[in-house]
Design a protein around this motif. Sequence first.
Motif, short mmCIF file in Angstrom:
data_model
loop_
_atom_site.label_atom_id
_atom_site.label_comp_id
_atom_site.label_asym_id
_atom_site.label_seq_id
_atom_site.Cartn_x
_atom_site.Cartn_y
_atom_site.Cartn_z
N THR A 1 0.82 -1.22 0.00
CA THR A 1 0.00 0.00 0.00
C THR A 1 0.85 1.27 0.00
N ALA A 2 1.98 1.22 -0.67
CA ALA A 2 2.83 2.40 -0.92
C ALA A 2 3.52 2.96 0.33
N TYR A 3 3.71 2.14 1.35
CA TYR A 3 4.48 2.56 2.52
C TYR A 3 5.91 2.09 2.33
N ARG A 4 6.86 2.96 2.67
CA ARG A 4 8.27 2.60 2.50
C ARG A 4 8.91 2.39 3.87
N PRO A 5 9.87 1.49 3.96
CA PRO A 5 10.58 1.27 5.23
C PRO A 5 11.35 2.53 5.62
N ILE A 6 11.35 2.83 6.91
CA ILE A 6 12.10 3.96 7.44
C ILE A 6 12.81 3.54 8.72
N PRO A 7 13.81 4.31 9.17
CA PRO A 7 14.45 4.01 10.46
C PRO A 7 13.48 4.26 11.61
N ALA A 8 13.82 3.73 12.76
CA ALA A 8 13.02 3.98 13.98
C ALA A 8 12.94 5.48 14.22
N PHE A 9 11.83 5.91 14.80
CA PHE A 9 11.61 7.34 15.04
C PHE A 9 11.00 7.56 16.41
N GLY A 10 11.07 8.80 16.88
CA GLY A 10 10.44 9.19 18.13
C GLY A 10 10.80 8.29 19.29
N ALA A 11 9.79 7.88 20.03
CA ALA A 11 9.99 7.03 21.21
C ALA A 11 10.53 5.66 20.84
N TYR A 12 10.44 5.27 19.58
CA TYR A 12 10.93 3.97 19.14
C TYR A 12 12.43 3.97 18.84
N ALA A 13 13.04 5.15 18.80
CA ALA A 13 14.44 5.27 18.37
C ALA A 13 15.40 4.45 19.22
N ASP A 14 15.03 4.14 20.46
CA ASP A 14 15.89 3.33 21.32
C ASP A 14 15.95 1.87 20.86
N GLY A 15 14.97 1.46 20.08
CA GLY A 15 14.94 0.11 19.51
C GLY A 15 14.64 -0.97 20.53
N ALA A 16 13.63 -1.76 20.24
CA ALA A 16 13.27 -2.90 21.09
C ALA A 16 12.46 -3.88 20.26
N ASP A 17 12.67 -5.15 20.47
CA ASP A 17 11.87 -6.20 19.85
C ASP A 17 11.90 -6.19 18.31
N ASP A 18 12.93 -5.65 17.71
CA ASP A 18 13.07 -5.62 16.25
C ASP A 18 11.84 -5.09 15.52
N PRO A 19 11.32 -3.93 15.91
CA PRO A 19 10.16 -3.41 15.19
C PRO A 19 10.55 -2.97 13.79
N LEU A 20 9.58 -2.92 12.91
CA LEU A 20 9.75 -2.42 11.55
C LEU A 20 8.90 -1.17 11.41
#
Length: 97
Positions: free
Chosen positions: A69-88
């Motif tokens: 649906t035309a969404y592209r992968p991006i790096p973690a952002f905002g509160a997710y920037a610390d990275g946990a559980d291998d989110p996409l």
Amino acid sequence: MERVSTVGGCSTPYAEVKRMYVVPAARGRGLSPLVLAGLAAAARDRGWTTLRLETGPRQPEAVALCEGTAYRPIPAFGAYADGADDPLFHERVLPPA
């Protein structure tokens, strides 16, 4: 949807889809792309220029929805920037209204 006015020094506003769920009995009918399109239209109508979402590698249907649906992968952002559980993370720049 949540409005965020700054992201890493960038002033481009975005909306984030926090949860999306289709009950098992309704799956496989093409509802998810329609719901996501409706959320994108609502975000655009409210002035957001970008829609973002987060999913995980253990949710292949959600990943396929993003990719289809035309969404592209991006790096973690905002509160997710610390990275946990291998989110996409994915985003879509919304067309003008």
